[in-house]
Design a protein around this motif. Sequence first.
Motif, PDB file in Angstrom:
ATOM      1  N   GLN A 103       2.585   1.618  -3.297  1.00  7.86           N
ATOM      2  CA  GLN A 103       1.662   2.124  -4.291  1.00  7.86           C
ATOM      3  C   GLN A 103       1.608   3.655  -4.231  1.00  7.86           C
ATOM      4  OE1 GLN A 103      -2.311   0.711  -3.688  1.00  7.86           O
ATOM      5  NE2 GLN A 103      -2.475   0.013  -5.801  1.00  7.86           N
ATOM      6  N   SER A 104       1.425   4.161  -3.025  1.00  6.82           N
ATOM      7  CA  SER A 104       1.394   5.605  -2.856  1.00  6.82           C
ATOM      8  C   SER A 104       2.705   6.226  -3.318  1.00  6.82           C
ATOM      9  CB  SER A 104       1.163   5.971  -1.389  1.00  6.82           C
ATOM     10  OG  SER A 104      -0.032   5.419  -0.939  1.00  6.82           O
ATOM     11  N   GLN A 117       2.048  20.065 -10.954  1.00  4.40           N
ATOM     12  CA  GLN A 117       1.975  19.445  -9.635  1.00  4.40           C
ATOM     13  C   GLN A 117       0.979  20.208  -8.778  1.00  4.40           C
ATOM     14  OE1 GLN A 117       5.692  18.714  -7.639  1.00  4.40           O
ATOM     15  NE2 GLN A 117       6.763  18.235  -9.534  1.00  4.40           N
ATOM     16  N   ILE A 152       2.767   6.489  -7.007  1.00  2.00           N
ATOM     17  CA  ILE A 152       1.941   7.591  -7.496  1.00  2.00           C
ATOM     18  C   ILE A 152       2.645   8.922  -7.268  1.00  2.00           C
ATOM     19  CG2 ILE A 152      -0.250   8.802  -7.181  1.00  2.00           C
ATOM     20  CD1 ILE A 152      -1.492   6.110  -6.411  1.00  2.00           C
ATOM     21  N   LEU A 153       3.201   9.072  -6.065  1.00  2.00           N
ATOM     22  CA  LEU A 153       3.852  10.349  -5.752  1.00  2.00           C
ATOM     23  C   LEU A 153       5.031  10.609  -6.678  1.00  2.00           C
ATOM     24  CD1 LEU A 153       3.627  10.313  -1.872  1.00  2.00           C
ATOM     25  CD2 LEU A 153       2.611  11.979  -3.419  1.00  2.00           C
ATOM     26  N   GLN A 193       5.323   9.740  -9.644  1.00  3.40           N
ATOM     27  CA  GLN A 193       4.776  10.202 -10.922  1.00  3.40           C
ATOM     28  C   GLN A 193       4.434  11.684 -10.856  1.00  3.40           C
ATOM     29  OE1 GLN A 193       1.558   7.802 -12.610  1.00  3.40           O
ATOM     30  NE2 GLN A 193       2.268   6.122 -11.348  1.00  3.40           N
ATOM     31  N   VAL A 194       3.884  12.076  -9.694  1.00  2.00           N
ATOM     32  CA  VAL A 194       3.526  13.486  -9.537  1.00  2.00           C
ATOM     33  C   VAL A 194       4.783  14.349  -9.631  1.00  2.00           C
ATOM     34  CG1 VAL A 194       2.508  15.201  -8.007  1.00  2.00           C
ATOM     35  CG2 VAL A 194       1.559  12.907  -8.081  1.00  2.00           C
ATOM     36  N   TYR A 195       5.851  13.916  -8.944  1.00  2.00           N
ATOM     37  CA  TYR A 195       7.065  14.739  -8.911  1.00  2.00           C
ATOM     38  C   TYR A 195       7.731  14.845 -10.276  1.00  2.00           C
ATOM     39  CZ  TYR A 195       6.323  13.936  -3.933  1.00  2.00           C
ATOM     40  OH  TYR A 195       5.762  13.859  -2.690  1.00  2.00           O
ATOM     41  N   LEU A 206       6.099  15.582 -12.890  1.00  2.00           N
ATOM     42  CA  LEU A 206       5.391  16.629 -13.633  1.00  2.00           C
ATOM     43  C   LEU A 206       6.089  17.971 -13.439  1.00  2.00           C
ATOM     44  CD1 LEU A 206       1.709  15.793 -12.567  1.00  2.00           C
ATOM     45  CD2 LEU A 206       2.816  15.179 -14.718  1.00  2.00           C
ATOM     46  N   LEU A 252      -2.553  19.661  -9.961  1.00  2.00           N
ATOM     47  CA  LEU A 252      -3.004  18.332  -9.554  1.00  2.00           C
ATOM     48  C   LEU A 252      -3.353  18.329  -8.069  1.00  2.00           C
ATOM     49  CD1 LEU A 252      -1.740  14.985 -10.718  1.00  2.00           C
ATOM     50  CD2 LEU A 252      -1.834  15.323  -8.277  1.00  2.00           C
ATOM     51  N   PHE A 253      -2.523  19.001  -7.299  1.00  2.00           N
ATOM     52  CA  PHE A 253      -2.771  19.073  -5.863  1.00  2.00           C
ATOM     53  C   PHE A 253      -4.145  19.682  -5.588  1.00  2.00           C
ATOM     54  CE2 PHE A 253      -2.675  21.726  -2.030  1.00  2.00           C
ATOM     55  CZ  PHE A 253      -2.463  20.746  -1.080  1.00  2.00           C
ATOM     56  N   LEU A 276       0.830  -1.195   0.000  1.00  2.00           N
ATOM     57  CA  LEU A 276       0.000   0.000   0.000  1.00  2.00           C
ATOM     58  C   LEU A 276       0.865   1.245   0.000  1.00  2.00           C
ATOM     59  CD1 LEU A 276      -2.594  -1.344   2.541  1.00  2.00           C
ATOM     60  CD2 LEU A 276      -2.726  -1.329   0.057  1.00  2.00           C
TER      61      LEU A 276
END
Lengths: 392, 392
Positions: free
Chosen positions: A356-357, A372, A360-361, A363-365, A367, A375-376, A353
């Motif tokens: 997984q997070s 970012q 995802i994070l 992937q955000v970084y 951008l 998205l936030f 878990l």
Amino acid sequence: MSDRWRNWIIRGIFTCLMVTGFGIIIYGGPLALMVTTLVVQVKCFEEIINIGYTVYRIHGLPWFRSLSWYFLITSNYFFYGENLMDYFAVVINRTDYLRVLVTYHRFISFCLYIMGFVWFVLSLVKKYYMKQFSLFAWTHVALLIVVTQSYLIIQNIFEGLIWFIVPVSMIVINDIMAYVFGFFFGRTPLIKLSPKKTWEGFVGGGISTVILGLLMSYVICQYRYFVCPIEYSEALGRMTMDCEPSYLFRPQEYTLPTETLQNLSNWLGWKGTITMYPFLLHSLSMSVFSSVIGPFGGFFASGFKRAFKIKDFGDVIPGHGGIMDRFDCQYLMATFVNVYISSFIHTASPQKLLQQSDGILSQVYNLKPEQQLQLFYTLRDALEHRGILNTP
Amino acid sequence: MSDRWRNWIIRGIFTCLMVTGFGIIIYGGPLALMVTTLVVQVKCFEEIINIGYTVYRIHGLPWFRSLSWYFLITSNYFFYGENLMDYFAVVINRTDYLRVLVTYHRFISFCLYIMGFVWFVLSLVKKYYMKQFSLFAWTHVALLIVVTQSYLIIQNIFEGLIWFIVPVSMIVINDIMAYVFGFFFGRTPLIKLSPKKTWEGFVGGGISTVILGLLMSYVICQYRYFVCPIEYSEALGRMTMDCEPSYLFRPQEYTLPTETLQNLSNWLGWKGTITMYPFLLHSLSMSVFSSVIGPFGGFFASGFKRAFKIKDFGDVIPGHGGIMDRFDCQYLMATFVNVYISSFIHTASPQKLLQQSDGILSQVYNLKPEQQLQLFYTLRDALEHRGILNTP
């Protein structure tokens, strides 16, 4: 000394040499292992292609060898690209021409493949049609076996060296122990394909693999060098294996499943629980696979050799034959481990878990900052809307 | 009426019937298209396997047909699973037994494959070794061609029907127009493999494909039904195609690249710019591919037929032969479109950035509420720490 004995000794010596070599390569670290995987891959491909060449007894066939190697390079570019891109994203994004190779990586691979395809079609010569198509298929099957497997092996290595060392060693242990048990106790023939294999060797080898596999896993579990996923450290400029070991590699207390077992353990003064590394359970699955299904890789290979009337795949290793002769069972194993990791390690663990997070994070970084931020805000609004987040 | 003319007429009638059928299926919506793709896949596989059966002239070979079909089902389960999981995540997660099939989807596929592999090894019979291995390879190549392609086609359909209809029609147009041009103007032979093909047909077919392809794209671009990605709507219980069309399908103003072109357009009163759907540029790439590389799929197939001394792949479509005879060029095209989308549509467009964020967000929403919240806070802290977000 008779030829037979000489062969035994040579075989024994080279077995020891190979095991030692394997140890040295592991000591050399992940990069050494990956390079070795690549070299083994190339050698296996060469052996398979050479057999095709011999089987169809053709020497004037236009372009066949060049085409085979061309496809090998193309598919490696494709698979390694898919693999390494994520790990080296930081480095790659800094170099402009590399970025092109990565961003359009699939498209470039496809174009390279299409060029090979067109080249094949143009190289077709009337009297060779059937042989050319057979060898084209032969090349593709070889690629399927060799390249995809080495791709999966490299993926396994990135999960942590333990996911590479334990399964590979299990197959080696199973090979050796089945041989030893067969030698001393072998009576009942196992399968017509390999007349020398016996049920005694199969069972004895299997049990030894499970026991030795667990022991080995128990030892290896304790070193971060082996259990940590491999990451590319930008600061150090090299691959590193350092982490807080995941829960798989930290001793956990398990309650024994049945009452009988609990009573037994109470009687031994163990309080009805057992403490062990969760990895050992996975090690058990792998050893069962390597001793039950693993040998079928060997049967398949000996059937193949009989079908095409060859003794060995090659003659690189004195006393053993070719590289493919030694790696035949490794191929199934690599796929098994890869699938096993993606099905049970990446989904079932509580740590999953978190991972997984993290995924995802990261992937955000990747951008751009303004994305970012956007998205936030989108996320914040969505969570508020769903009543998950309550901002004052 | 001579046999030759009768054949022309039958061929013509069935061409029209097929084109009409294609139209009806498109009208039937994405599900009808996917089912058709699946049926075509199965028929193609059957034809390829039957040829293998004929080529090796064996009828008593144990288990060969069952094994081939078993592998077909296994690989379909694997590929369709990988494909459809994401789209139907919501539905699947509600049904418990489906969830198991999905969560452990790769592992189950692998086990099924291994069962087939073991079955093959156990079915090996001494005098058939070579034929059995050849057919094993044959089956795998067939799977590689047929199953992976239909997987890619279904992926393309999900991107929006236009990504399916336009390329498929281009290949059809190219086939027909090359035939027509060859019939009327054909003089110079193109390639020894297919003596009936001519340069005139190749060039004329190519130019027609580009022009007709652009025209068709221009028309299709204007319907949401065709341009919207396919999504599964939980509320409606079916797949829907409704969206704000992406910028690819909204007219954009382009400045002409060179001064000469700008002067020319000024002279025509066009202000040095041109307004069009960006999709038309992609349509151009696809039509160039389908007219330059597409025919090589056909050459490959005719080489194959010559190699194994067969006239057609089958006899399902009167006047045309088998399904494979009509779909030979579609296979390369499907891969091209798939790679093209992932390289140029998913990365280069300004909208891509939005889609990327959307992708990330949908991953977040798949987490449990408390994880979503935790991820949100981690993200907030990280953005504050990096100075991207300034909270009061």
